[in-house]
Structures are given as structure tokens and as C-alpha cells.
Design a protein around this motif. Sequence first.
Motif, PDB file in Angstrom:
ATOM      1  N   ASP A   1      -6.897  -0.517   0.265  1.00  0.00           N
ATOM      2  CA  ASP A   1      -6.106  -0.613  -0.970  1.00  0.00           C
ATOM      3  C   ASP A   1      -4.863   0.261  -0.890  1.00  0.00           C
ATOM      4  OD1 ASP A   1      -7.907  -2.372  -2.069  1.00  0.00           O
ATOM      5  OD2 ASP A   1      -8.963  -0.849  -3.258  1.00  0.00           O
ATOM      6  N   SER A   2      -5.000   1.452  -0.316  1.00  0.00           N
ATOM      7  CA  SER A   2      -3.864   2.361  -0.224  1.00  0.00           C
ATOM      8  C   SER A   2      -2.788   1.815   0.701  1.00  0.00           C
ATOM      9  CB  SER A   2      -4.328   3.735   0.266  1.00  0.00           C
ATOM     10  OG  SER A   2      -3.292   4.683   0.193  1.00  0.00           O
TER      11      SER A   2
ATOM     12  N   ASP B   1      -1.103  -0.878  -1.432  1.00  0.00           N
ATOM     13  CA  ASP B   1      -0.355  -0.321  -2.558  1.00  0.00           C
ATOM     14  C   ASP B   1       0.917   0.386  -2.113  1.00  0.00           C
ATOM     15  OD1 ASP B   1      -2.347  -1.263  -4.203  1.00  0.00           O
ATOM     16  OD2 ASP B   1      -3.330   0.678  -4.463  1.00  0.00           O
ATOM     17  N   ASN B   2       0.870   0.975  -0.924  1.00  0.00           N
ATOM     18  CA  ASN B   2       2.021   1.731  -0.420  1.00  0.00           C
ATOM     19  C   ASN B   2       2.829   0.966   0.624  1.00  0.00           C
ATOM     20  OD1 ASN B   2       1.718   4.625  -1.634  1.00  0.00           O
ATOM     21  ND2 ASN B   2      -0.345   4.022  -1.017  1.00  0.00           N
TER      22      ASN B   2
END
Length: 294
Positions: free
Chosen positions: A132-133, A136-137
Motif C-alpha cells: 500500500d505504501s 500511495d507514494n
Amino acid sequence: MIVIACIVLAACLLVYIHFRKEKPENNAYINARGELSVHFIDVGQGDCTLIISDGQTMLIDCGENEVSGEVKDYLRNTGVEKLDYIIATHPHSDHMGGMYDIIGSFGVGEVIIPHLPDEDIPDTLFFERFLDSCADNEADLLEAQVGRVITLGGAQAEIVAPCSGKYDDVNDYSVSILLSFGSVSFLLTGDAEETSELEMLDGGRLPHVTVYKAGHHGSRYSSTQEFLDVINPEYAVISCGAENPYGHPNDDTVERLLQYTDRIYRTDIDGTVVFTSDGENISVNTERSGHDNY
């Protein structure tokens, strides 16, 4: 009033001079040109390695989630603002438990992971947070390709493992890196064990190396005799936690390493270990002094 103003001005000047002096010291590694620094960061029972060359950076693993704050502080104190490359060697929490937090806290270029068959993709919370990170980034998430060479400043990092698409043990999926800088080299193999080590040897990519980070925290299942005969390291680093429940490093493994070098550093004893090189010479600094382990 004039006297007070002068005192205030003098105090401000002292503060300015202090911080002016401190900044180059804190940023010495990130600002160094023509040098390579490899930081084996003490994260307890885990792995975390920071590589800096000509201002470019690579982070290999980061330890458990509980130490991510310490890792972020170390990176910032070293002057790191962006991680050009992140390598998450394999999906065990002692190697990438806090990687989602690292990715969310720094500018990140590319994130490299091993290819995992569907049945070996973990459903753990730390791995879900990691994926997810990355999304998201907007970090580029790529699978490791053996033979790929990454240019990092004046250094080159070649991916030498994993060589197969399926393993019985997740440790053997570990992304392994041969880092070269002039005549100095580092071999970083994550938790790769005997199966992966033999494949690396069969691939014919491994030369004699200057520094070897012992596989799997000095486990008895890594750093096999045949493997060490080929790489013949001049230095070894073992990343492990004090009084860890796994008995790392294994006594037999240490004895095998001692056949090749008595310059063995351990994060549980020495703390963070930093190697610095100009491509010919190499120096070692440890967080805790009095290195007389062996």
C-alpha cells in the motif's frame, strides 16, 4: 541597550557557527564525492544496510517495524532526504517490517523485491502495508532480475540472486547484491541459505570480495564452506541482536568465517558498523569502541 544588543548578537553568532560546523559533519557521507560508504545499521535481530555513493542512496532492508523510527533518525542524521533505491530482500518482518514507514517518510525512486509465486506471497499486515505504501507514494515497484547492474554514484550494484523461481524456504528468495567500487567489493545476501548460495556459485558471478555480510545473521545454514572458498572475504559483518533466541551467530559459522578473516564485526557487539572507501583503501568505524571480538 548597546551592550545587550552586542551580547545577543554574539550569542546568535555562536549558534550560527555551531550549526555551520555541525551540518557538514552530519552530512559528511551524503556530501562525500569519490567515496563509498556502507552502513550496517544496528537494528537488533534484523537487517538494515545503507549504501551511499556520490550522493546517491540505496537502502537494503530496514528491520522490524519497532525500530523504523530509529532507522529514519539514522538516515536523516546522515543527510539522506531521498532513497534512490530500496531493496526488500524477502518478506520476513525482521528485514522489512517497517519498510512501509520508511517509504512513507522519504522520497523513494525504485523499490526492488524478489519474484514470489502466488502461494508464497504473504498475507501478513506488514507486507500489505508495504504494498500500500509503494502505491500511495508512487514508488516504482519492480522484481529483481539476476544480472541487472544498478549504477549508484560511482559504484555498481549487480543483482546475483535469487536465481530460481521457486524455493522451499522463503529465505532463499533473498535478493542478493554484489556491490563494486574500484577494487573494493561487498557481497550482501539477505537470508540466502545453502540452496541459493550454490546457485550463485553455479552462475559464476561471484569473485573474491572485500566485505561479506554473513547470510541469515550468521545462521548455521548460510556461509557454507564451498561458498566461502570462492568469495574468500577480507572482512565479515554479522547483523544480529544481543542474546537473540535463535543462537545467531552460530559457532560453527563463525569458525568457518575465521578460516578466511579475523576481522569480523557484529552489530550486537559493535553496534552500527560503517565502511568507507575511496575505491582502493577501506576504513571501518564502529558505534561502540574496543573491537576485540576474535
